[in-house]
Design a protein around this motif. Structure first.
Motif, PDB file in Angstrom:
ATOM      1  N   TYR B 177       0.827  -1.235   0.000  1.00 29.18           N
ATOM      2  CA  TYR B 177       0.000   0.000   0.000  1.00 29.18           C
ATOM      3  C   TYR B 177       0.851   1.271   0.000  1.00 29.18           C
ATOM      4  N   ILE B 178       2.037   1.190  -0.599  1.00 29.18           N
ATOM      5  CA  ILE B 178       2.884   2.386  -0.691  1.00 29.18           C
ATOM      6  C   ILE B 178       2.314   3.275  -1.793  1.00 29.18           C
ATOM      7  N   PRO B 179       2.055   4.549  -1.511  1.00 25.30           N
ATOM      8  CA  PRO B 179       1.520   5.426  -2.563  1.00 25.30           C
ATOM      9  C   PRO B 179       2.545   5.638  -3.675  1.00 25.30           C
ATOM     10  N   SER B 180       2.032   5.757  -4.900  1.00 22.69           N
ATOM     11  CA  SER B 180       2.928   5.999  -6.040  1.00 22.69           C
ATOM     12  C   SER B 180       2.658   7.390  -6.593  1.00 22.69           C
ATOM     13  N   PRO B 181       3.635   8.011  -7.253  1.00 25.02           N
ATOM     14  CA  PRO B 181       3.411   9.362  -7.792  1.00 25.02           C
ATOM     15  C   PRO B 181       2.275   9.356  -8.820  1.00 25.02           C
ATOM     16  N   PRO B 182       1.219  10.146  -8.588  1.00 23.99           N
ATOM     17  CA  PRO B 182       0.117  10.165  -9.554  1.00 23.99           C
ATOM     18  C   PRO B 182       0.455  11.083 -10.726  1.00 23.99           C
ATOM     19  N   GLY B 183      -0.160  10.837 -11.890  1.00 20.36           N
ATOM     20  CA  GLY B 183       0.074  11.688 -13.046  1.00 20.36           C
ATOM     21  C   GLY B 183      -0.912  12.844 -13.081  1.00 20.36           C
TER      22      GLY B 183
END
Lengths: 514, 189
Positions: B177-183
């Motif tokens: 559940y690590i957040p990823s950079p959103p576009g």
């Protein structure tokens, strides 16, 4: 004390923790076998994945990976004549000739067993040292710790290689970066240039990821090659048990080499690259067949293997007891301690002593398991050297981005990572030391924290405390001796330049890699 | 070491030292603008140390450079052509001794075309990351990079890309559940 030691073991022997240890070890094998990706880079890239872990789990994961990296570096040294790690270079001299004689399995058995024995010796010294040094550390207060942190920074002169001025300039840069953010006493933002992102300071992880990981990934993208050109083919990997017996038979060499490894590992700045050659030299001096050295001498290989891992355990002693890392990998590891909420110094020797002993147990268990796994998986591990750079690049790139972003889930961290990567590349390209910058970044906040505490608790009287004066004298002596040693080396280098042989050049080149 | 190669090694040190000098000088200047209640002792000491070290490097390198130029001028025999020949000969002699994986060697001996291609890929990746998010950027980077730089087949590249992106998705959305950079354009990408 026995309770604490057993509690440390109990914490390591949890299923989840053991699973993480095996994961860390498998990653460590891959990293150790691929040259360029050293233990410090791997620690930097995987540090963010420990955020969600318990302190013991995170430390076990990081430590087991780091420990195995050194062991795995010996595999390529023996099989291909290419050191997977800079500290595995001595194993090439006798390991590779043995492989060429068809004794690859025996050579692997020897070097891996001596590695494990060296590690166990180092872990025992680490455990004993923690027990012995505990009362001394408990006597120290914030002023003494302030001076000890200062001593850690003084060692950068040694870490800076041939130019102390460059090392000190990088220290000042690292300190300045560490002071960005809110002032701890007044709460006023310093050096933030009206950027909200900078109010909480510059995070350690994006910097570490960029400084080491970014620069190495760029290097991989530029070379685009795999590491081993020759096939493993029909290289005989039988006779490993004979190699194990060889290592056990040469126990005095193991003992001497491990002792050298631990002592040199404890001294910040010297590190494994130096330890392996000192140990190799003493093994040759005490050998009955010194003329066999460089042609496949078993005792030479034993010395190389034992020193290699013992020095890792030795370097943990000042890191745990005083928060003074000895090199790049322990500096990143120290960052990991802080991230996981484990404070080096008094905390690790009092309230978190069980965590400290779980680290000692991790070193022992990961060392032994690592050798067993290495012997079992030697062919698939050797095949890893055939993976080309472009195939690895996308995976490593993802680690960089995720590693930097997950610190605060902020694009600012990605920009910091890119900036640190540029700095790392500049340092590598023009021979400026990266480790002093990292060391200063890690120690800068601690320095300020201890100074504030000292002033609050003792006013200016702390300057006259005996401990402060003693460490102060050591700081001055360290600086003086380091600068003198660097100047003497410089003069010797100039005097010896014409007689420098090819082997010396190769050793220097390998030594520069990290 | 020839005068030309000495020049080449000293010049970057001079430039880097000047940058450090400016940064440290700036830090000291900025530190004066803060009220006295803000603790500035250590930042000022650090900046002062940096200033001194950078100045020391600049002075010592400048003196060394000046000496070398003077010696070259006095000798008068080592013209540009001789220097050039000497510089070209050094790598040939050292070819067997230099580790091709050494970072300094790789960074200094890579052609401009490879540098530009690599930087182009990195810039392209971050652009796609900004616009479309991590998963799209990961897929795009691995597919294009493997085909163009790795010279791998379409099939291999497609399978690799699918596995890498899939594993990344599973790791970040299901396992950790690590957040990823959103576009900007594709917030879930």
């Amino acid at each position: 004390m026995i309770d604490v030691i057993m509690s440390g073991l109990g914490q390591v022997l949890q299923w989840e923790t053991l699973g993480l240890m095996v994961c860390g070890m498998l990653i460590g094998f891959v990293v150790g076998i691929l040259p360029g990706l050293g233990g410090a880079v791997a620690l930097a890239l995987l540090l963010p994945f420990t955020f969600a872990m318990e302190p013991v789990q995170g430390l076990v994961f990081l430590l087991s990976m780091w420990i195995v990296t050194t062991t795995a570096g010996d595999i390529t040294s023996v099989l291909f004549g290419i050191p997977g790690e800079a500290t595995s270079a001595a194993a090439v001299l006798d390991g590779y000739p043995m492989t060429k004689k068809g004794q690859g399995g025996r050579a692997l058995g020897t070097v891996l067993t001596s590695s494990a024995l060296g590690l166990i010796f180092g872990a025992i010294v680490l455990g004993v040292f923690i027990t012995v040094i505990r009362p001394l550390v408990l006597l120290l207060g914030p002023p003494e710790f302030f001076m000890l942190v200062l001593l850690g920074l003084a060692f950068v002169v040694t870490l800076a290689g041939k130019s102390p001025a460059k090392g000190m300039a990088m220290v000042s840069l690292g300190l300045l970066v560490s002071y960005v953010g809110s002032d701890p006493s007044a709460g006023v933002p310093r050096f933030t240039f009206d950027q909200m992102y900078l109010w909480s300071g510059i995070e350690l992880i994006p910097v570490v990821v960029g400084l080491f990981g970014g620069a190495e990934v760029l290097q991989l993208m530029l070379t685009r090659s795999s590491i081993a050109s020759g096939p493993l083919g029909d290289t005989k990997l039988t006779g490993t048990m004979r190699g194990v017996a060889d290592a056990l038979r040469h126990w005095p060499v193991v003992l001497r080499s491990s002792s050298i490894g631990v002592v040199i590992g404890m001294l910040p700045g010297l590190g494994g690259t130096v330890a392996q050659w000192i140990s190799y030299g003493q093994a040759r001096q005490s050998s009955k067949n010194p003329d066999q050295f460089g042609k496949g001498a078993v005792d030479g290989l034993v010395a190389a293997g034992a020193t290699n891992n013992a020095k890792d355990a030795g370097s943990l002693i000042p890191t745990i007891a005083f928060g003074i890392p000895g090199g790049a990998a322990t500096a990143v590891l120290l960052g990991g301690f802080l991230v996981l909420g484990v404070n080096p110094g008094q905390d690790m020797l009092t309230t978190q002593l069980d965590v400290t002993f779980s680290m000692v147990w991790t070193v022992v268990i990961a060392g032994i398991l690592g050798v067993i796994l290495a012997l079992a998986l030697v062919r698939p591990l050797a095949a890893l050297t055939k993976i080309s750079g472009p195939v690895l690049t996308p995976i490593l790139f993802m680690f960089l981005v995720i590693g930097a972003y997950t610190t605060n889930n902020s694009w600012g961290d990605l920009f910091v990572m890119i900036g640190a990567s540029v700095l790392g590349v500049v340092c590598l390209r023009w021979d400026w030391p990266r480790v002093p910058f990292l060391l200063a970044l890690v120690l800068g906040k601690l320095l300020e924290q201890y100074l504030n505490l000292s002033n609050t608790m003792f006013g200016s009287d702390w300057l006259t405390r005996p401990g402060v004066i003693i460490v102060g004298v050591i700081v001055v002596a360290t600086l003086f001796l380091s600068i003198r040693s660097v100047r003497r080396d410089h003069r010797a280098r100039i005097a010896n330049e014409p007689t420098e042989g090819p082997r010396t050049r190769v050793i220097q080149t390998i030594g520069r890699k990290k | 070491m020839t005068a030309q190669s000495a020049n080449r090694s000293a010049m970057p040190d001079l430039v880097i030292s000047c940058v450090i000098l400016v940064i440290c000088g700036g830090a000291i200047a900025i530190s004066i603008t803060y009220p006295p209640s803000v603790s500035m002792l250590l930042p000022r000491l650090a900046a002062g140390l940096g200033l001194l070290c950078a100045a020391w490097i600049i002075i010592s390198k400048s003196i060394a450079l000046a000496r070398q130029r003077l010696e070259t001028g006095v000798e008068g025999t080592t013209g540009p052509v001789d220097d050039h020949t000497a510089v070209l000969k050094v790598p040939t002699e050292d070819d067997d001794e230099v580790d091709p994986n050494d970072a300094e060697y790789v960074l200094s001996h890579t052609s401009r075309r490879v540098w530009l291609t690599t930087i182009g890929f990195i810039a392209g990746f971050f652009l796609v990351l900004y616009l479309c998010g991590l998963f799209v950027a990961a897929a795009a980077l691995s597919l294009v990079y493997l085909i163009v730089i790795g010279k791998k087949s379409w099939l291999f590249s497609l399978i690799y890309t699918a596995v890498l992106t899939g594993l990344l998705w599973v790791l970040m959305r299901w396992a950790t559940y690590i957040p990823s950079p959103p576009g900007v354009l594709l917030p879930g990408g």
